[in-house]
Design a protein around this motif. Structure first.
Motif, PDB file in Angstrom:
ATOM      1  N   LEU A 156       0.826  -1.207   0.000  1.00 35.21           N
ATOM      2  CA  LEU A 156       0.000   0.000   0.000  1.00 35.21           C
ATOM      3  C   LEU A 156       0.856   1.251   0.000  1.00 35.21           C
ATOM      4  O   LEU A 156       2.026   1.220   0.416  1.00 35.21           O
ATOM      5  N   ASP A 157       0.272   2.368  -0.421  1.00 33.37           N
ATOM      6  CA  ASP A 157       0.995   3.633  -0.333  1.00 33.37           C
ATOM      7  C   ASP A 157       0.905   4.175   1.096  1.00 33.37           C
ATOM      8  O   ASP A 157       0.170   3.652   1.943  1.00 33.37           O
ATOM      9  N   ALA A 158       1.666   5.235   1.362  1.00 31.78           N
ATOM     10  CA  ALA A 158       1.779   5.761   2.725  1.00 31.78           C
ATOM     11  C   ALA A 158       0.435   6.216   3.273  1.00 31.78           C
ATOM     12  O   ALA A 158       0.138   6.022   4.456  1.00 31.78           O
ATOM     13  N   ALA A 159      -0.398   6.816   2.424  1.00 29.34           N
ATOM     14  CA  ALA A 159      -1.696   7.307   2.892  1.00 29.34           C
ATOM     15  C   ALA A 159      -2.606   6.154   3.309  1.00 29.34           C
ATOM     16  O   ALA A 159      -3.278   6.222   4.340  1.00 29.34           O
ATOM     17  N   ALA A 160      -2.614   5.092   2.509  1.00 28.72           N
ATOM     18  CA  ALA A 160      -3.442   3.937   2.844  1.00 28.72           C
ATOM     19  C   ALA A 160      -2.937   3.259   4.111  1.00 28.72           C
ATOM     20  O   ALA A 160      -3.725   2.808   4.942  1.00 28.72           O
ATOM     21  N   ARG A 161      -1.617   3.192   4.264  1.00 27.75           N
ATOM     22  CA  ARG A 161      -1.055   2.611   5.482  1.00 27.75           C
ATOM     23  C   ARG A 161      -1.488   3.408   6.704  1.00 27.75           C
ATOM     24  O   ARG A 161      -1.914   2.843   7.717  1.00 27.75           O
TER      25      ARG A 161
END
Length: 268
Positions: A156-161
């Motif tokens: 996942l990307d940082a925002a989703a994490r």
């Protein structure tokens, strides 16, 4: 008394659908026939409400009654997926792989599929060591301190994490748990590069794990292949021996027709 599940829907002021699902969950967890009174007590439903729901579930073929009139989960509840469903095909392809891994390393071998942000355990072959972790059909161990969770987060990307993990510091399950966002992000970046995650007593003291991503030839990550068990099975030398075997078998599973069918299911 049948066990109550904290994961069951709250049934006091919920819909009829949630009440019916709570009853099915109760029957599945009990793994034995239950009386109306037992179901009502376990789900905290009035007996009259539980009775109406059970009548409907029986009409739909989701439950049945035995000779004593007790209620049981029906075939459609116990095995809702057709035999040729992609997840069942992948399970069959993975069984021999997991048995070989368990036999070679004595740890519990697990294949998990990522369903969105959920982690479904497709199959697990339990290790024979005295300490063998409990494996359920859905992985609930915290994302930040479990192998399947870290591997999922690495896709996942940082925002989703950040949305999944919430604010740091994260809950410390043991003294080894990473609770800092900065430290976890650094580890996840490495996992994304190496496609390898470890859990060295980060979730449960005395239990370790190591796993790799399972991806199709097109690069779509569909899940994780992991070994887990007592810490004595996960010395640096043993983890080094596990890595190429895990990677080779993950690549074999990822190249299978069943894995591609699962990938299409997840992308649909």
């Amino acid at each position: 008394m049948p066990p109550r599940s904290d994961a069951s829907p709250s049934v006091q002021d919920s819909s009829a659908l949630a009440r019916g699902l709570a009853i099915l969950d109760c029957l599945l967890r009990a793994a034995r026939p239950l009386t109306l009174a037992e179901i009502a007590q376990a789900t905290q439903l009035p007996s009259s409400t539980a009775h109406r729901q059970l009548q409907l579930l029986e009409q739909l073929g989701r439950t049945y009654r035995d000779a004593a009139g007790r209620h049981c989960a029906g075939a459609a509840t116990l095995a809702p997926l057709p035999l040729d469903h992609p997840l069942n095909l992948l399970r069959r392809d993975a069984t021999d792989v997991l048995r070989q891994l368990q036999s070679q390393f004595s740890a519990t071998a697990v294949l998990t599929v990522f369903l969105g942000h959920q982690r479904l355990v497709i199959e697990a072959i339990t290790g024979q060591h005295a300490i063998a972790p409990y494996i359920g059909t859905q992985a609930h161990a915290p994302l930040h301190c479990s192998v399947s969770g870290k591997l999922l987060l690495s896709t996942l990307d940082a925002a989703a994490r950040a949305q999944l993990l919430g604010p740091s510091p994260y809950a410390a399950r043991t003294a080894a748990t990473l609770t800092s966002r900065k430290a976890l992000e650094a580890q996840l970046e490495r996992i994304a590069r190496e496609r390898l995650a470890v859990n060295l007593e980060e979730n449960v003291e005395g239990i370790c794990a190591q796993g790799v991503l399972v991806s199709t030839a097109a690069g779509q990550a569909i899940g994780a292949l992991a070994l887990t068990g007592a810490s004595a099975l996960f010395s640096p030398e043993l983890r080094a021996a596990m890595l190429p075997v895990l990677t080779r078998n993950a690549n074999l599973l990822g190249a299978s027709l069943s894995a591609h069918a699962v990938a299409r299911l997840l992308a649909a």
